[in-house]
Write an enzyme that holds these catalytic residues in place. Structure first.
Site, PDB file in Angstrom:
ATOM      1  N   TYR A   1      17.115   2.175   4.259  1.00 43.97           N
ATOM      2  CA  TYR A   1      17.456   1.554   2.974  1.00 43.97           C
ATOM      3  C   TYR A   1      18.674   2.177   2.315  1.00 43.97           C
ATOM      4  O   TYR A   1      19.207   1.628   1.347  1.00 43.97           O
ATOM      5  CB  TYR A   1      16.298   1.676   1.981  1.00 43.97           C
ATOM      6  CG  TYR A   1      14.989   1.095   2.422  1.00 43.97           C
ATOM      7  CD1 TYR A   1      14.935   0.052   3.349  1.00 43.97           C
ATOM      8  CD2 TYR A   1      13.795   1.575   1.908  1.00 43.97           C
ATOM      9  CE1 TYR A   1      13.728  -0.460   3.746  1.00 43.97           C
ATOM     10  CE2 TYR A   1      12.577   1.051   2.301  1.00 43.97           C
ATOM     11  CZ  TYR A   1      12.551   0.034   3.224  1.00 43.97           C
ATOM     12  OH  TYR A   1      11.348  -0.485   3.614  1.00 43.97           O
TER      13      TYR A   1
ATOM     14  N   HIS B   1       0.810  -1.220   0.000  1.00 46.74           N
ATOM     15  CA  HIS B   1       0.000   0.000   0.000  1.00 46.74           C
ATOM     16  C   HIS B   1       0.843   1.268   0.000  1.00 46.74           C
ATOM     17  O   HIS B   1       0.308   2.368   0.164  1.00 46.74           O
ATOM     18  CB  HIS B   1      -0.956   0.014   1.206  1.00 46.74           C
ATOM     19  CG  HIS B   1      -0.374  -0.555   2.465  1.00 46.74           C
ATOM     20  ND1 HIS B   1      -0.965  -1.582   3.162  1.00 46.74           N
ATOM     21  CD2 HIS B   1       0.757  -0.253   3.134  1.00 46.74           C
ATOM     22  CE1 HIS B   1      -0.230  -1.885   4.221  1.00 46.74           C
ATOM     23  NE2 HIS B   1       0.806  -1.091   4.222  1.00 46.74           N
TER      24      HIS B   1
END
Length: 500
Positions: free
Chosen positions: A256, A171
């Site tokens: 990340y 999502h």
């Protein structure tokens, strides 16, 4: 219409109840067969009881098939929805806490970095077992809709080694889309986007309103927004330096890449503690723990509350039900799906799992050609893809050298740790997660020998730069509505409050 949908990991209340509501809000699906399966019989029983109550309150005659026997649940299934968390919160805790001893401070730890890589090692072995069962007992060409993380790694393994058509669903794109509309004072449906990249590192490469391009003014719009300027500092800085907004939340994105969590003294410059998803150390582990504890304690009250209403205006933005609706009814659905690249994004590897616009209708799932990502965003994605490829191959073959190389190549792990520290970190994590890593039996035995040595590198007891304590059930009772939302939502970062 009559066909079977099986939920694997159905003991996950957040996903299962909402996805079932989405599916049964489609009028043509009121005759479908539903099967739930989970390895935790207690959680499975609670979720089944609650969902069966919802079904009956909506005056449907469906009777959920609930079983801990996965093959029984998969028998003749046309669609399989997977929401598993292999190792549960026990393993998740080690994903967060062991790397902290080496200075690796994660907010989530379920996609990349040390936690995400190990989560993939646990999950891939189970996903391949699930794929075997699907091939053997489900309908021919059954479709696996994977919601489990690490999304790209698990979906990659299922498609390359599992022999099952698998689409990964998330999502993240919808949330960033909503934010972009917000900063321009528009409604989400008024803004058209093209978003492409890899899961949790997807980039809004085209943004339009009534045909006018909005990309050029996006940085200024975010910098001047009263909330996002404080809560999305990492995303805004990436937009500033790479030219495009990224899908994933501030806390997720910060782990990340190598720049925002490598120095403990700088982490608070980039995060906000108003909501865990803005960068809190181990924030997702905390809210998942609170959600589990609350649901287990408060379940009798959930059965007394109004049932979910199966109606079109109550459907979520989760893609799964819309894909099934498109495939079964022929209605066209446009979303963003995780699929094998095969040239969709020209400057990302063909075998990688990319996230890009797709269509589901009576002809199947179609992915238009995106072309080239801008060079900067492509470089960020390609670094992560290298980690994913190493991690997938390591998990499939039980190759701890490839696993160590995945850790070496991970941006944040490499920014914080040297090679010797990484080797010892991997040893610790393998041993701690032995119960869920059967493919690493020999490597774990060797790691135990090394960890018994008196020449280990020093580590530290470190809680992280921004760790908050887990709320007790008594504390959560002070705001039952918030506790219910946390336990019941698949997306536990939906409400992103600001620190006051």
């Amino acid at each position: 219409m009559s066909f079977k949908v099986t939920f694997i990991g159905a003991g996950s209340i957040g996903f299962t109840r909402g996805l079932l509501r989405d599916l049964l809000a489609v009028p043509e699906f009121h005759q479908v067969e539903i099967a739930f399966t989970d390895i935790n019989e207690h959680h499975l029983q609670m979720v089944t009881e609650l969902c069966q109550r919802d079904i009956e309150e909506n005056e449907l005659k469906i009777r959920i098939q609930s079983t801990v026997d996965r093959r029984e649940a998969l028998q003749n299934a046309r669609y399989v929805i997977c929401t598993i968390r292999v190792g549960g919160l026990e393993a998740f805790e080690t994903d967060v806490d062991i790397p902290l001893k080496y200075g690796i401070d994660q907010c989530v730890g379920d996609t990349l970095c040390a936690g995400g890589i190990m989560y993939g090692q646990r999950g891939i072995a189970v996903m391949l077992d699930i794929c075997r069962d699907i091939r053997e007992v489900a309908e021919k060409d059954a479709l696996l809709l994977n919601y489990a993380n690490p999304m790209a790694m698990l979906t990659w393994a299922c498609n390359q080694y599992g022999g099952v058509r698998t689409v990964g669903l998330c999502h993240g794109v919808q949330h960033g889309h909503e934010q972009i509309a917000n900063v321009y004072g528009l409604k989400q449906e008024e803004v058209d986007i093209v978003c492409a990249g890899i899961n949790h590192q997807t980039w809004y490469i085209q943004i339009k309103h009534q045909g006018k391009d909005l990309t050029a003014g996006l940085l200024e719009a975010f910098e001047s927004h009263p909330d996002y300027a404080r809560t999305e500092k990492v995303r805004i800085d990436m937009l500033r330096r790479f030219g495009y907004y990224s899908t994933e939340s501030n806390g997720h994105l910060s782990e990340y890449v190598p720049w925002y969590r490598k120095r403990p003294e700088e982490i608070h410059e980039w995060i906000d503690l108003g909501s865990w998803i803005n960068g809190e150390t181990g924030g997702y582990l905390r809210v998942c723990t609170e959600g589990r504890n609350w649901f287990e304690t408060d379940f009798p009250n959930w059965m007394k509350e109004p049932a979910l209403e199966y109606a079109a205006n109550h459907r979520s933005q989760e893609h799964g039900s819309y894909i099934i609706e498109g495939l079964e009814t022929g209605r066209v659905y446009r979303g963003h799906f995780n699929m094998v690249n095969r040239g969709i994004i020209a400057n990302l590897p063909a075998d990688a799992i990319i996230e890009a616009p797709g269509y589901a209708d009576g002809n199947g799932i179609s992915m238009p050609i995106v072309g080239h990502l801008p060079l900067g965003p492509a470089a960020v994605c390609n670094t992560s893809i290298s980690v994913q490829r190493l991690a997938v191959e390591a998990a499939v073959h039980g190759d701890d050298l490839l696993l160590r190389q995945a850790f070496m190549m991970d941006p944040l792990v490499g920014a914080v740790c040297n090679p010797k520290e990484i080797w010892q970190l991997v040893d610790e994590m393998l041993v701690a997660q032995e119960a869920w890593l059967p493919q690493y039996a020999d490597a774990i035995a060797a790691a135990k020998v090394r960890l018994s040595s008196d020449k280990l590198l020093p580590v530290r007891a470190y809680e992280g730069a921004a760790r908050l304590k887990v709320k007790t059930v008594e504390e959560m009772q002070l705001d039952r509505e918030a506790a219910n939302r946390n336990a019941g939502e698949a997306d536990k970062g939906k409400e992103r409050a600001v620190q006051k």
